[in-house]
Design an enzyme around this catalytic site. Structure first.
Site, PDB file in Angstrom:
ATOM      1  N   CYS A  35      33.344  32.291  44.941  1.00 21.06           N
ATOM      2  CA  CYS A  35      34.261  32.011  43.835  1.00 21.06           C
ATOM      3  C   CYS A  35      35.595  32.727  44.024  1.00 21.06           C
ATOM      4  O   CYS A  35      36.646  32.243  43.627  1.00 21.06           O
ATOM      5  CB  CYS A  35      33.626  32.346  42.488  1.00 21.06           C
ATOM      6  N   THR A  36      35.541  33.915  44.665  1.00 23.65           N
ATOM      7  CA  THR A  36      36.793  34.613  44.974  1.00 23.65           C
ATOM      8  C   THR A  36      37.626  33.772  45.939  1.00 23.65           C
ATOM      9  O   THR A  36      38.830  33.586  45.748  1.00 23.65           O
ATOM     10  CB  THR A  36      36.507  35.990  45.594  1.00 23.65           C
TER      11      THR A  36
END
Lengths: 450, 523
Positions: free
Chosen positions: A212-213
């Site tokens: 997700c980063t």
């Protein structure tokens, strides 16, 4: 044979160490010309695993430490980036197999030394190939490869009825590793000192960025690179596997990473960093490899000849900030499933897998219930997941001996629950199974078995 | 010729192009090319030093083939320097390699000015007397010097030069320069722009931990008379407060804040190491001062005035959970402050240069920038002249080493390595060099070592009999594995000295190949 010490000879310096008695030496040390000559005999063979930065040095160091029979195994070919440290290779060797060129170069310079190269994967060799060597020297850069060789070396290990390792079955290993100005050298005597698996925690897990980063909140150049490498590549090239050795692929990832970095205002994406992140490149220099390899070669000489004390058992070297060396005596993991003795279980040939599992449950030392059983990586019975349980259920009624391909004595790994301090805990156990009355096991010491 | 960027890729990742340029500009000299010297230089030639000069007067004998990879059967009877040089040249055609067939002792005696042409000299297998002479020559000529010796299963490496200063010391673990308990106005204002009680959970879990800690530290200080958590209880309480600020267990930014809370507790101002450097007498600069010390003098002024007790801000921040936008904003705040500090420093450096009568622009901008970025990590290494250490070592230290469980073997090796040279000066052979003399050499070495200890003023100290016996057994043998190890260490130190990156070793490194319990001795 080799001349005596009175005349200046090739072994001028080594003779001082091998021909003279000493006080700070190994218990088995028997100094004399016979010892020096024994190093040259067929029965003293050393395997060098890896012909890279450490492997090249190891071959040279061992050949100049009196060893005459060496073999080297490596699956890689020579690359330009090897040339800053792998001193046996030249620019014109690029593309050739490392093991073959390394063996050839050392043989050219040191007359009388015999080096057999093996240009293949370590897994391609039979287990019996590895049993041939007096000692195995590891010059590797991956945890998986170390783990594999460690498993092979430990598989030769046998224990007596008192759970003491049988000396003749111990396959010693020396292992080295480097990163930049740092490195380690260690001695592994399976059953005596911790094996690689006993201290696997020494290797911290590799840091991975959360997806997700990468997808939503990239902040560093590495995030942009990994986005291009792990997410964008598949989106665009669905189906085509990314090949880190294909410069076109690498360039594509770099270009995408640059675009993403520009979009988010993140500095620092370079081609060099892209390669570093994607290939997980570990910086490497000649000097550190030389230090670590020579420590490993020295320990090899000591283990084989007893000419001095041995490293006990883990040396770390750090030259980045001043110079720090440290010897740590790590302890074995008594329950190690790789180098431990495992519990000995004697069975009739008719015993079925189900019956065997009942025996484990009633076994006073084990009290193993809900067992899942594997033999040499093959699942004989699995409690979970349901699909595997269903697939292996039919094995329960079959004779265990048949399931083990009629091998009359072998090791089984069993996963299950046991009782520890009145509490149920999950555990993995190594079991030595022996079938009574089968050819080939009559001479085996089964006294004190289950 | 291979593209150097590719060939050197794995080392450029360590010392960068700047370090590589320094290596390529260097000219280094090797004295004696037995295995210790050959292996040292093998590593340096592979790394791409500019030029090498090998000095050795001996011819290759059969015994050399058993311990030196750089000679082979065809070399027997030829100049060792020539054979080793030609093999080394094969390793890297970018290096200019030459040799001089002469004994180093003779050069030291007759042609001391020979050494002043080099960046660095590596002297291997020299005995004490020659080491002392060479040390004097190289110090006078400002040539860096490293001694390396392999002796049986033991050896040593010793750096000798007046002073070595490092800007890019590149420590592995070093506290980030975040100023959490001492924020400058822009950082404080940036933090004030965040509401730790913001309702939106997505916004809440993306507040950078730097902001969380600046705000929480500020709040704490307000209710504690301006102090920050210092006792164990207070630190625990502070962490509890952070925990209480979490909306949910999965807030990585808060977890990072708790893990990084020690950065709030760190003392303000400069470290004692840096304090020592700015107060060094070399920081009283004059016309002869090096650029490094000129910048230190400027730094001292900066800390006392504009810096208000702090060094220039480093300007980089670690990665942390955050939205991209806020992270980039935060990065900019740190970078702007670092840039502002740099501009002040640059002025101070220029005016300092002017004050001591030098060209104010003689130090390039890039150097000052790097100095600012690394100001907290500066290193100064100084090495005693060899003659001082040999004649009057630090006796309390030496006695401590000889008596200490972890150091006594290394201490014993140190004394014995000196004793064998004294032995050789007296008897014209090293102890145990010949089988026939083993029995008488052992007591002779023992009395030589005892005599040496007495001369040093270390009466009463004893050496382990076993170790004395081992030294005689070694009979000055130069074993390949030991030579490769000692040479490997020497070459690593050469690289650190020439690139002026990382920190070279201090003192004398005593290699103990018996059980690998090697030690650094500072005498």
């Amino acid at each position: 044979m080799a001349d005596t010490s009175s005349q200046p000879s090739r072994s001028r310096d080594l003779d001082k160490l091998l021909l003279r008695p000493g006080n700070l030496v190994g218990a088995t040390f028997e100094p004399g010309p016979e010892l020096r000559d024994a190093l040259q005999e067929d029965f003293v063979k050393v395997l060098v695993v890896g012909a890279g930065g450490l492997g090249c040095e190891l071959l040279k160091d061992l050949a100049l430490s009196g060893f005459r029979n060496l073999e080297v195994i490596d699956m890689d070919r020579i690359e330009v980036t090897n040339l800053n440290r792998q001193f046996l290779f030249r620019l014109e060797d690029v593309g050739k197999p490392k093991a073959e060129v390394a063996a050839k170069r050392v043989k050219e310079r040191i007359s009388g030394v015999n080096i057999v190269p093996h240009f293949c994967r370590i897994e391609d060799k039979d287990i019996s190939f590895y049993s041939d060597f007096s000692i195995i020297a590891l010059g590797l850069d991956s945890i998986e490869a170390r783990s594999y060789i460690n498993g092979v070396a430990c598989s030769f290990l046998e224990y007596d009825s008192n759970d003491n390792p049988i000396e003749e079955t111990i396959k010693p290993m020396v292992d080295g590793g480097t990163e930049g100005f740092k490195g380690h050298a260690r001695v592994i005597l399976p059953g005596v000192t911790p094996c690689f698996e006993c201290t696997i925690w020494l290797f911290p897990p590799q840091v991975k960025f959360p997806l997700c980063t990468l997808a939503e909140t990239p902040r560093t150049a590495a995030h942009c690179i990994e986005y291009a490498h792990l997410i964008k590549w598949n989106e665009v090239h669905g189906g085509v596997a990314f090949d880190p050795d294909d410069p076109k692929h690498m360039k594509w990832v770099y270009d995408e990473a640059v675009k993403r970095a520009e979009l988010f205002g993140i500095p620092g994406v370079t081609y060099s960093l892209t390669q570093g992140v994607v290939k997980n490149i570990i910086p490497a220099i000649a000097s550190t490899n030389a230090i670590i390899s020579s420590a490993c070669a020295l320990e090899t000489l000591k283990i084989v000849t007893g000419c001095s004390k041995t490293l006990s058992n883990y040396l770390t070297y750090n030259g980045a900030e001043g110079l720090h060396t440290k010897v740590t005596e790590f302890e074995r993991d008594k329950d190690c499933l790789v180098c431990g003795p495992g519990v000995l279980i004697e069975l009739d040939t008719s015993v079925t897998l189900k019956k065997f599992m009942d025996i484990l449950e009633e076994h006073p030392k084990l009290q193993l219930s809900r067992a899942s059983v594997t033999h040499r990586g093959k699942n004989l019975y699995m409690q979970a997941p349901p699909i595997l349980e269903e697939m292996t259920r039919s094995n329960l009624s079959l004779p265990l001996l048949d399931l083990m391909d009629k091998v009359p004595k072998d090791v089984l790994h069993v996963n299950g629950t046991t009782v520890k301090k009145d509490e149920k805990v999950t555990c993995l156990r190594k079991l030595r199974v022996v079938f009574k009355g089968v050819d080939g096991v009559a001479d085996m010491d089964t006294a004190g078995g289950a | 010729m291979a593209e150097p960027k590719v060939k050197y890729d794995r080392q450029l990742r360590i010392w960068g192009q700047q370090g590589q340029d320094a290596l390529e500009k260097s000219s280094i000299c090797l004295l004696n090319c037995g295995p210790t010297g050959s292996e040292t230089f093998k590593n340096l030639v592979l790394g791409g030093v500019g030029s090498i000069t090998i000095v050795d007067g001996s011819k290759v004998e059969a015994g050399d083939l058993g311990n030196n990879f750089m000679v082979d059967e065809s070399s027997i009877g030829q100049s060792k320097a020539k054979c080793v040089c030609s093999f080394l040249q094969e390793l890297n055609d970018a290096v200019k390699a030459k040799f001089i067939e002469e004994y180093p002792e003779a050069l030291i005696e007759t042609n001391p000015s020979f050494f002043s042409q080099f960046t660095l000299v590596v002297a291997t297998q020299l005995v004490e007397d020659a080491m002392i002479r060479l040390d004097r020559i190289c110090r006078e000529a400002n040539v860096m010097l490293i001694f390396a010796r392999s002796y049986g299963l033991t050896g040593f490496v010793r750096i000798s030069l007046k002073e070595h200063t490092v800007i890019e010391s590149k420590p592995e673990h070093f506290l980030d320069d975040l100023r959490l308990n001492n924020p400058w106005p822009e950082l404080r204002r940036f933090a004030e722009g965040f509401d730790l009680n913001v309702q939106d959970p997505v916004v809440h879990k993306h507040i950078p931990y730097v902001v969380i800690l600046v705000k929480m530290a500020d709040e704490w200080a307000k209710s504690h008379g301006g102090r920050f958590p210092s006792t164990r209880e207070e630190k625990k309480e502070f962490k509890e407060l952070l925990k209480a600020g979490m909306f949910a267990q999965d807030e990585d930014n808060y977890r990072e804040a708790i893990d990084a809370s020690f950065k709030v507790f760190a003392p303000k101002g400069i470290s004692s190491d840096l304090e020592q450097i700015i107060n060094d007498c070399a920081a009283e600069v004059g016309n002869n001062s090096s650029d490094f010390w000129v910048m230190v003098a400027a730094l001292k002024e900066f800390i006392a005035n504009e810096g208000a007790g702090e060094a220039p801000l480093e300007g980089s921040i670690p990665d942390m959970t955050s939205s991209t936008e806020q992270y980039v904003n935060l990065q900019n705040i740190y970078q702007s402050k670092a840039e502002a500090d740099f501009l002040v420093m640059e002025q101070l450096v220029r005016s300092t240069l002017k004050k001591i009568g030098k060209d104010p622009n003689s130090i390039p901008k890039g150097t000052i920038k790097s100095f600012c970025k690394n100001a907290r990590k500066l290193k100064v290494c100084r090495y005693r002249p060899l003659v001082d250490e040999f004649n009057s070592p630090n006796i309390p230290e030496l006695q401590k080493y000889l008596a200490d469980e972890d150091y006594s073997t290394a201490g014993g090796i140190y004394i014995l390595l000196r004793a064998v040279d004294r032995f050789a000066a007296n008897y014209n052979t090293f102890p145990g060099q010949f089988d026939s003399a083993m029995d008488e050499d052992i007591p002779r070495l023992k009395s030589t070592a005892t005599g040496l200890l007495g001369d040093l003023g270390c009466n009463g100290a004893t050496l382990a009999e076993d170790l004395i016996h081992e030294m005689c057994r070694f009979g000055a043998a130069e074993l390949h594995a030991i030579a490769a190890l000692v040479g490997g260490i020497a070459s690593q130190e050469v690289i650190k000295l020439i690139t002026r990156q990382f920190v070279p070793m201090s003192g004398t490194f005593i290699f103990n190949g018996i059980d690998h319990k090697s030690q650094l001795l500072t005498l």
